[in-house]
Design an enzyme around this catalytic site. Structure first.
Site, PDB file in Angstrom:
ATOM      1  N   ASP A  73     -12.392  -8.536  16.475  1.00  0.00           N
ATOM      2  CA  ASP A  73     -11.320  -7.628  16.042  1.00  0.00           C
ATOM      3  C   ASP A  73      -9.946  -8.264  16.227  1.00  0.00           C
ATOM      4  O   ASP A  73      -9.789  -9.276  16.929  1.00  0.00           O
ATOM      5  CB  ASP A  73     -11.423  -6.328  16.857  1.00  0.00           C
ATOM      6  CG  ASP A  73     -10.974  -5.105  16.072  1.00  0.00           C
ATOM      7  OD1 ASP A  73     -10.243  -5.270  15.077  1.00  0.00           O
ATOM      8  OD2 ASP A  73     -11.364  -3.991  16.464  1.00  0.00           O
ATOM      9  N   ASP A  85     -11.367   1.415   9.052  1.00  0.00           N
ATOM     10  CA  ASP A  85     -11.626   2.354  10.148  1.00  0.00           C
ATOM     11  C   ASP A  85     -11.849   3.755   9.612  1.00  0.00           C
ATOM     12  O   ASP A  85     -12.269   4.642  10.348  1.00  0.00           O
ATOM     13  CB  ASP A  85     -10.431   2.376  11.112  1.00  0.00           C
ATOM     14  CG  ASP A  85     -10.561   1.296  12.177  1.00  0.00           C
ATOM     15  OD1 ASP A  85     -11.637   0.694  12.281  1.00  0.00           O
ATOM     16  OD2 ASP A  85      -9.572   1.055  12.900  1.00  0.00           O
TER      17      ASP A  85
HETATM   18  C1  GLA Z   1     -10.378  -1.296  15.793  1.00  0.00           C
HETATM   19  C2  GLA Z   1     -11.651  -1.361  14.973  1.00  0.00           C
HETATM   20  C3  GLA Z   1     -12.568  -0.233  15.343  1.00  0.00           C
HETATM   21  C4  GLA Z   1     -12.879  -0.277  16.814  1.00  0.00           C
HETATM   22  C5  GLA Z   1     -11.582  -0.254  17.607  1.00  0.00           C
HETATM   23  C6  GLA Z   1     -11.843  -0.485  19.070  1.00  0.00           C
HETATM   24  O1  GLA Z   1      -9.592  -0.239  15.419  1.00  0.00           O
HETATM   25  O2  GLA Z   1     -11.367  -1.364  13.626  1.00  0.00           O
HETATM   26  O3  GLA Z   1     -13.759  -0.289  14.608  1.00  0.00           O
HETATM   27  O4  GLA Z   1     -13.600  -1.442  17.090  1.00  0.00           O
HETATM   28  O5  GLA Z   1     -10.684  -1.263  17.173  1.00  0.00           O
HETATM   29  O6  GLA Z   1     -10.684  -0.463  19.803  1.00  0.00           O
END
Ligand code: GLA
Length: 732
Positions: free
Chosen positions: A476, A543
């Site tokens: 990420d 997300d």
């Molecule tokens: C980001 C990702 C999510 C999750 C969060 C965790 O927003 O896109 O899928 O992994 O971080 O903090």
């Protein structure tokens, strides 16, 4: 021979299966663009009209033209072409003027990798050919190499540029495009994908006739806000018909496509690294290479453009060991637990995963350091003993013992101020002396232009991956850059050096752990680009897991990227991003149209819901090969219509999986048939199965391909919102 050279005319012709690209050396000096479009034999060269251009003439002996009116393959700066240049360099005396003229060429029967950056590749000799055109600035001695690689079977041409400082002085490169095309008219619509966090890749179509545009990011990442993909299409082009030119970059940092119309209606595209805040010091004998640009032309609308890109990306950009490998059905605990979990909870999730037939359990954020919310611990990549008293190894082994592989979330490029890493090494961050650091999601960015930081990350991540049976990593990156500065380099280099460091780090890791599947993520799809996909063959699409929103996000993402790169998870209702409540079938059909995952708490489901989920996973697995490795065609756009439709087709067109979605009910709705233009009109298709929910389409035993193609099927008229259905058809 896909690249040919006509010596008397000094004309280069690049052919793919269905397209031709041609240019010639004009006046023995400048590469002038002749043609890009359907396959053609280009026998006529360029003849400039008598332009009254008010623009000076570069050649004292031939005053018939100005550089300002030539359709150029590459343009220098300051010598009568007033449009956006492909290169700008600053000499020691402050001058920025260059005049790169033709010196020579070479054709090689392969596609060589770039030295520092991810790039497309050919598997075998003869699968691609490359033309290297050398230009020289006679006054300084500097050289430019233009690389054109032809991938005939996918109708893709790639371009990249290298500058060699063969002068005696130290230069600053202020701009170096990956590629330039001067089209002979500007009668185009521009299609690009813009948006924001949780609503990535909104499909925008706008006329560019006689206007300038820039599609760019200045954020230190390709970003949620603009994707590096764009298309120029005829105003009448649809998904199924018409001219379209697709562009993309194999790069993950700030980029720019500058689109500019000349007074003579020529249309210039200059694409590559964003020159904004960029400068690169080049000592004598050093060279600098641009990222690679990929180009395709389709005479058959946007679907054909996407097919070209999809095949090219799978065949020549994604890691060959993963490109066609079926992706596991995963369950991710993020929306199920957020930061609030312990070992028992994870074990319960893993047991449900096994029960429902998921193949991979992904432990998301919150397993490390002292992280119970987003204010701490990034950088401390060791397990939180309160949550995982027996360590990562024990929980990973528990999963494996339950026939579920184990994957882990990390965010290696970041550090929290409240972390052991930051306390030990505050100097590892991107920061500008005597200025406050701007935090984003309470975190700072590590300076990956510093090799010491990359080495430290490699060691920490390698230790982690060796410690437990981890077969998947979600990588990420949850903020964009600020205070970009380094004591080591000229400041205009830092962002690009960050990406060189990042790419080298990921390459080391993926080489050391070749069987680990990496998934890219950046607050969802904030770095959904070919630079990341080159190393990490799938990406978390957004997300936003709301199925209605996902119709648009997945539809638009498919313009540029193959389905096998797109994570699509079924999540709980009310949806966590929108609060919308959609039925299971609607969520399932949308999630089924990508790499399926589950992002909800199965231990909270009723027995019936759990059974439905298991049945659905079974169904997905039975179609997985077709979904992930078939051809994906868009049929009806959620950006324009009340009905969305798309289909998956096997390579022999004998299998079709056709989906239809109607998110919102309209009273007394007009009837509309869904045609499948890609069905084989010579085959008869039997209906093998249809959806199992309330939107069950009318049963029939078979339908002829020609009827599917020209007439189509009705989506059933059910009451209520969020209706969807599918037909699985097969010709035996
Ligand atoms: C980001 C990702 C999510 C999750 C969060 C965790 O927003 O896109 O899928 O992994 O971080 O903090």
């Amino acid at each position: 021979m896909n690249i040919s050279y006509n010596a008397p005319k000094k004309r280069f012709t690049l052919n793919t299966a269905h397209t031709t690209y041609a240019f010639e050396i004009w006046d023995n000096l400048y590469p002038v663009h002749l043609y890009y479009g359907p396959k053609a034999v280009i026998t006529h060269g360029f003849k400039p009209e008598d332009f009254n251009s008010f623009s000076p003439n570069p050649n004292f002996n031939n005053k018939s033209y100005s550089l300002d009116t030539l359709p150029l393959e590459f343009s220098s700066f300051g010598n009568s072409d007033y449009r956006t240049p492909s290169v700008q360099i600053e000499f020691e005396n402050g001058s920025k003027i260059t005049d790169f003229i033709y010196e020579g060429f070479e054709i090689v029967p392969f596609k060589a990798p770039l030295k520092t950056l991810p790039a497309s590749f050919s598997h075998e000799k003869d699968e691609a050919e490359t033309l290297i055109l050398t230009l020289k600035d006679l006054i300084s001695g500097c050289k430019i190499e233009l690389y054109y690689s032809v991938f005939p079977h996918t109708d893709v041409i790639t371009k990249s540029t290298k500058i060699l400082n063969s002068s005696q002085e130290t230069l600053k490169v202020l701009a170096l495009a990956s590629g330039q095309i001067d089209f002979h008219h500007s009668n185009f619509d521009l299609i690009h994908l813009c948006g924001a966090w949780a609503r990535e890749r909104d499909l925008v179509r706008t006329s560019v006739h006689k206007t300038a545009h820039a599609i760019e990011s200045k954020r230190g990442a390709s970003g949620h806000h603009q994707n590096p993909f764009m298309a120029l299409v005829d105003p009448n082009t649809t998904e199924f018909h018409g001219d379209c030119y697709g562009f993309n970059l194999i790069y993950s940092g700030s980029f720019k496509h500058q689109l500019e119309v000349s007074p003579y209606d020529q249309f210039r595209v200059v694409s590559g690294l964003n020159p904004f805040n960029f400068s690169w010091v080049l000592l004598p004998d050093e060279s600098f290479e641009s990222p690679e640009m990929i180009l395709t032309y389709s005479a058959n609308g946007l679907n054909q453009m996407s097919q070209n890109f999809h095949h090219f990306i799978k065949q020549h950009v994604l890691s060959p060991s993963f490109a066609y490998l079926e992706r596991p059905v995963l369950i991710n605990n993020w929306e199920a637990t957020y930061f609030d979990f312990d070992e028992d909870k994870l074990k319960a999730l893993i047991c449900s995963a096994e029960e429902m037939g998921a193949e991979l359990f992904v432990l998301d954020d919150g397993w490390f350091g002292n992280r119970n919310d987003d204010t701490s611990s990034l950088g401390d990549w060791f397990e939180n003993p309160k949550k995982l008293p027996n360590g990562i190894k024990a929980i990973a082994q528990f999963a494996v013992n339950h026939h579920v592989n184990f994957g882990l979330w990390v965010e290696p490029e970041m550090v929290s101020k409240n972390s052991h890493l930051y306390r030990a090494h505050p100097e590892y961050c991107l920061q500008t002396p005597s200025r406050p650091q701007t935090e984003g999601r309470n975190q700072l960015i590590l300076d990956l232009s510093n090799s010491e930081v990359c080495d430290m990350l490699f060691d920490n991540l390698a230790t982690l991956l060796k410690k437990a049976p981890i077969s998947y990593v979600k990588w990420d990156m949850n903020r964009n850059m600020t205070e970009v500065y380094s004591e080591r380099f000229n400041q205009g280099e830092v962002e690009h050096r960050y990406y060189l460091g990042l790419y080298a780090l990921i390459k080391r890791l993926t080489t050391a752990f070749p069987s680990v599947l990496f998934e890219g993520c950046s607050g969802g799809g904030g770095r959904f680009d070919l630079g990341i996909l080159h190393f990490m063959p799938q990406n978390w699409t957004s997300d936003n897991t709301d199925a209605v929103a996902r119709l648009k996000i997945q539809y638009a993402t498919s313009l540029a990227y193959p389905i096998i790169t797109m994570g699509a998870h079924i999540s709980a209702v009310p949806n966590h991003q929108t609060g919308r409540v959609t039925p299971f079938s609607f969520r399932a059909h949308v999630a089924m149209s990508g790499n399926l995952g589950v992002e909800l708490d199965p231990t909270a489901l009723t027995e019936n819901d759990l059974t439905a989920l298991s049945e659905f996973i079974k169904l997905y697995k039975s179609h997985r090969q077709l979904i992930q490795n078939g051809s994906f065609y868009r049929i009806s756009s959620p950006f324009e219509n009340t009905l969305t439709a798309w289909c998956f087709l096997s390579s022999d067109a004998r299998e079709i999986l056709l989906f239809a979605f109607r998110p919102f009910k309209i009273a007394n709705m007009p009837l509309k048939k869904i045609k499948c233009p890609y069905a084989d009109e010579n085959l008869n298709y039997g209906l093998v199965s249809t959806s199992f929910e309330d939107t069950k389409p009318e049963a029939f035993s078979d339908i002829h391909g020609s009827q599917l193609k020209y007439d189509g099927l009705y989506m059933p008229h059910a009451q209520g919102d969020f209706k969807s259905c599918y037909w699985y058809l097969k010709s035996f």
